[in-house]
Scaffold this motif. Structure first.
Motif, PDB file in Angstrom:
ATOM      1  N   SER A 170       0.844  -1.196   0.000  1.00 37.73           N
ATOM      2  CA  SER A 170       0.000   0.000   0.000  1.00 37.73           C
ATOM      3  C   SER A 170       0.881   1.248   0.000  1.00 37.73           C
ATOM      4  CB  SER A 170      -0.882  -0.018   1.250  1.00 37.73           C
ATOM      5  OG  SER A 170      -1.355   1.274   1.577  1.00 37.73           O
ATOM      6  N   PRO A 171       0.379   2.359  -0.537  1.00 37.35           N
ATOM      7  CA  PRO A 171       1.160   3.602  -0.527  1.00 37.35           C
ATOM      8  C   PRO A 171       1.179   4.313   0.818  1.00 37.35           C
ATOM      9  CG  PRO A 171      -0.958   3.988  -1.561  1.00 37.35           C
ATOM     10  CD  PRO A 171      -0.872   2.504  -1.302  1.00 37.35           C
ATOM     11  N   LEU A 172       0.408   3.859   1.789  1.00 40.00           N
ATOM     12  CA  LEU A 172       0.386   4.518   3.093  1.00 40.00           C
ATOM     13  C   LEU A 172       1.635   4.147   3.886  1.00 40.00           C
ATOM     14  CD1 LEU A 172      -3.394   4.231   4.004  1.00 40.00           C
ATOM     15  CD2 LEU A 172      -2.174   6.109   2.916  1.00 40.00           C
ATOM     16  N   SER A 173       2.189   5.117   4.580  1.00 36.84           N
ATOM     17  CA  SER A 173       3.503   4.971   5.216  1.00 36.84           C
ATOM     18  C   SER A 173       3.569   3.805   6.183  1.00 36.84           C
ATOM     19  CB  SER A 173       3.859   6.267   5.956  1.00 36.84           C
ATOM     20  OG  SER A 173       3.962   7.350   5.057  1.00 36.84           O
ATOM     21  N   ARG A 174       2.493   3.574   6.931  1.00 38.06           N
ATOM     22  CA  ARG A 174       2.539   2.508   7.935  1.00 38.06           C
ATOM     23  C   ARG A 174       2.735   1.136   7.308  1.00 38.06           C
ATOM     24  NH1 ARG A 174      -2.567   4.943   7.748  1.00 38.06           N
ATOM     25  NH2 ARG A 174      -4.410   3.627   7.418  1.00 38.06           N
ATOM     26  N   SER A 175       2.196   0.956   6.100  1.00 39.23           N
ATOM     27  CA  SER A 175       2.382  -0.322   5.416  1.00 39.23           C
ATOM     28  C   SER A 175       3.791  -0.439   4.837  1.00 39.23           C
ATOM     29  CB  SER A 175       1.346  -0.490   4.298  1.00 39.23           C
ATOM     30  OG  SER A 175       0.064  -0.694   4.833  1.00 39.23           O
ATOM     31  N   ILE A 176       4.274   0.629   4.216  1.00 40.62           N
ATOM     32  CA  ILE A 176       5.622   0.595   3.656  1.00 40.62           C
ATOM     33  C   ILE A 176       6.654   0.397   4.765  1.00 40.62           C
ATOM     34  CG2 ILE A 176       7.338   1.810   2.279  1.00 40.62           C
ATOM     35  CD1 ILE A 176       5.093   3.357   0.943  1.00 40.62           C
ATOM     36  N   ASP A 177       6.492   1.125   5.876  1.00 39.33           N
ATOM     37  CA  ASP A 177       7.440   0.990   6.979  1.00 39.33           C
ATOM     38  C   ASP A 177       7.393  -0.407   7.597  1.00 39.33           C
ATOM     39  OD1 ASP A 177       8.404   3.571   6.720  1.00 39.33           O
ATOM     40  OD2 ASP A 177       6.945   4.424   8.116  1.00 39.33           O
ATOM     41  N   THR A 178       6.203  -0.990   7.676  1.00 42.52           N
ATOM     42  CA  THR A 178       6.085  -2.357   8.195  1.00 42.52           C
ATOM     43  C   THR A 178       6.843  -3.325   7.294  1.00 42.52           C
ATOM     44  OG1 THR A 178       3.953  -1.974   9.273  1.00 42.52           O
ATOM     45  CG2 THR A 178       4.473  -4.247   8.669  1.00 42.52           C
ATOM     46  N   MET A 179       6.660  -3.192   6.001  1.00 45.21           N
ATOM     47  CA  MET A 179       7.361  -4.073   5.071  1.00 45.21           C
ATOM     48  C   MET A 179       8.876  -3.914   5.203  1.00 45.21           C
ATOM     49  SD  MET A 179       7.331  -4.082   0.917  1.00 45.21           S
ATOM     50  CE  MET A 179       8.274  -2.546   0.989  1.00 45.21           C
ATOM     51  N   ILE A 180       9.323  -2.665   5.286  1.00 45.49           N
ATOM     52  CA  ILE A 180      10.760  -2.400   5.382  1.00 45.49           C
ATOM     53  C   ILE A 180      11.335  -3.044   6.634  1.00 45.49           C
ATOM     54  CG2 ILE A 180      12.465  -0.579   5.780  1.00 45.49           C
ATOM     55  CD1 ILE A 180      10.788   1.214   3.926  1.00 45.49           C
ATOM     56  N   HIS A 181      10.694  -2.839   7.775  1.00 43.65           N
ATOM     57  CA  HIS A 181      11.243  -3.337   9.035  1.00 43.65           C
ATOM     58  C   HIS A 181      11.067  -4.849   9.188  1.00 43.65           C
ATOM     59  CE1 HIS A 181      12.510   0.427  10.889  1.00 43.65           C
ATOM     60  NE2 HIS A 181      11.448   0.978  10.310  1.00 43.65           N
ATOM     61  N   TYR A 222      10.524  10.428  -2.480  1.00 48.12           N
ATOM     62  CA  TYR A 222      11.681  10.939  -1.743  1.00 48.12           C
ATOM     63  C   TYR A 222      12.013  10.044  -0.543  1.00 48.12           C
ATOM     64  CZ  TYR A 222      14.525  14.054   1.142  1.00 48.12           C
ATOM     65  OH  TYR A 222      15.529  14.590   1.913  1.00 48.12           O
ATOM     66  N   LYS A 223      10.974   9.599   0.183  1.00 50.82           N
ATOM     67  CA  LYS A 223      11.200   8.804   1.392  1.00 50.82           C
ATOM     68  C   LYS A 223      11.638   7.376   1.108  1.00 50.82           C
ATOM     69  CE  LYS A 223       8.371   8.852   4.849  1.00 50.82           C
ATOM     70  NZ  LYS A 223       7.114   8.756   5.640  1.00 50.82           N
ATOM     71  N   TYR A 224      11.054   6.769   0.061  1.00 45.67           N
ATOM     72  CA  TYR A 224      11.178   5.316  -0.069  1.00 45.67           C
ATOM     73  C   TYR A 224      11.880   4.803  -1.322  1.00 45.67           C
ATOM     74  CZ  TYR A 224       7.849   5.367   3.802  1.00 45.67           C
ATOM     75  OH  TYR A 224       7.230   5.576   5.006  1.00 45.67           O
ATOM     76  N   CYS A 225      11.814   5.531  -2.415  1.00 45.45           N
ATOM     77  CA  CYS A 225      12.414   4.993  -3.644  1.00 45.45           C
ATOM     78  C   CYS A 225      13.928   4.826  -3.560  1.00 45.45           C
ATOM     79  CB  CYS A 225      12.014   5.855  -4.841  1.00 45.45           C
ATOM     80  SG  CYS A 225      10.260   5.642  -5.290  1.00 45.45           S
ATOM     81  N   PRO A 226      14.667   5.688  -2.832  1.00 44.94           N
ATOM     82  CA  PRO A 226      16.106   5.435  -2.685  1.00 44.94           C
ATOM     83  C   PRO A 226      16.417   4.115  -1.970  1.00 44.94           C
ATOM     84  CG  PRO A 226      15.612   7.718  -2.165  1.00 44.94           C
ATOM     85  CD  PRO A 226      14.292   7.008  -2.290  1.00 44.94           C
ATOM     86  N   LEU A 227      15.429   3.558  -1.254  1.00 37.87           N
ATOM     87  CA  LEU A 227      15.635   2.292  -0.545  1.00 37.87           C
ATOM     88  C   LEU A 227      15.414   1.088  -1.446  1.00 37.87           C
ATOM     89  CD1 LEU A 227      13.764   3.127   2.803  1.00 37.87           C
ATOM     90  CD2 LEU A 227      16.202   3.391   2.272  1.00 37.87           C
ATOM     91  N   GLY A 228      14.878   1.322  -2.643  1.00 35.37           N
ATOM     92  CA  GLY A 228      14.638   0.224  -3.576  1.00 35.37           C
ATOM     93  C   GLY A 228      13.189   0.000  -3.918  1.00 35.37           C
TER      94      GLY A 228
END
Length: 318
Positions: A170-181, A222-228
């Motif tokens: 999902s594009p919402l930050s809480r989902s992206i951050d959950t996936m990352i961590h 800006y927040k997430y694409c540099p991470l892959g």
């Protein structure tokens, strides 16, 4: 473990199910296009069984819900299903549906209760102590839940569970951050190699609740694409789908989630890619289970439910 609110929210009224079927039939008729039809293969995971109590089921103590002897048995079965399918138009995939960890909106929801949250607080951006809108962030507990899921994945991979071949989020930050961590805290994968894809249609139920309004595309980039992490084509800058005065129905959300699965089956994965991870929200998972013909099943914050799915490509000959 799901909360009482999670259990209540996981269930879908029969009127919403009927409305979804009506909307889907109408869309198929009007589009005059071929489409993927989805169904659940039951018995492989305990969550698909009617006797499994969703209110007390703890996936972290049940190996994600594994109901066969081993993960090798699961993926041998999936391979056999794909190899012996009645046609090339049938594809079986295991979907690991992950809910984001606790967000500040979840914390407020639990503090104020269902009625007060839905009728008042959810329409605000905070209460003077915590902020939950727009685009609520994870709490420390939410970050911890993501990390613990990474530990569970690590344990099960050591026992034969295959690392997913594709990731969608999902594009919402809480989902992206959950996936990352979940996946990078323990160095389980390199996001720059696997390139998870942000998809607009797998976001939470939209409208009224400020926590469900997303950030502009440029901020996500800006927040997430540099991470892959990558963003799907056609993803617009501003959130044009969120409305302050109208909340999307479950049936409408399910139509949207059906569209996301159409893309995952037909556009973003091959037949050989049979192990998929989708990180989203409780409402998104509720609607996905409806689309997949799976029984309703409550998922707590940070929870995961695997589903073995059959996708059959239906040729519209009209």
């Amino acid at each position: 473990m799901p909360s009482q609110i999670d259990v209540i929210d996981s269930h879908i009224a029969s009127s919403e199910r009927e409305k979804y079927n009506e909307l889907l039939a109408l869309e198929i008729q009007q589009s005059n296009r071929s489409y993927w039809k989805f169904s659940t293969v039951t018995g492989v995971f305990k969550q698909s069984l009617t006797e499994t109590n969703e209110a007390t089921f703890d996936y972290s103590k049940e190996r994600f819900g594994l109901n066969l002897e081993s993960w090798d048995k699961v993926f041998d079965y999936v391979h056999e299903l794909n190899a012996t399918a009645e046609s090339d138009n049938v594809r079986y995939k295991v979907l690991f549906l992950a809910r984001h960890g606790q967000g500040y909106h979840n914390l407020a929801h639990s503090q104020y209760g269902d009625d007060a949250w839905n009728n008042y607080w959810s329409k605000l951006t905070g209460d003077g102590k915590i902020v939950w809108g727009p685009d609520a962030l994870l709490t420390n507990l939410g970050l911890s839940q993501a990390h613990k899921n990474g530990e569970l994945w690590n344990q099960e991979i050591a026992k034969g569970l295959k690392v997913p071949q594709r990731w969608f989020v999902s594009p919402l930050s809480r989902s992206i951050d959950t996936m990352i961590h979940t996946w990078t805290d323990l160095d389980l994968v390199d996001l720059k190699t696997v390139r998870p894809l942000v998809m607009e249609n797998i976001r939470e139920q939209m409208g009224v609740h400020t926590c469900d309004k997303r950030l502009p595309r440029s901020v996500i980039d800006y927040k997430y694409c540099p991470l892959g992490i990558e963003i799907e084509d056609g993803f617009v800058e501003q959130d044009i789908y969120y409305q302050d005065d109208y909340r999307e129905s479950t049936a409408e959300q399910a139509i949207r989630l059906n569209k996301s699965l159409q893309d995952i089956w037909g556009k973003y994965t091959t037949k050989e890619e049979s192990n998929i991870c989708i990180t989203s929200h409780s409402g998104s998972i509720r609607s996905l289970l409806l689309v997949l013909g799976h029984r309703p099943f409550a998922i707590g914050t940070g929870g995961v439910i695997p589903v073995l799915v059959k996708g059959e490509f239906i040729t519209n000959e009209q």
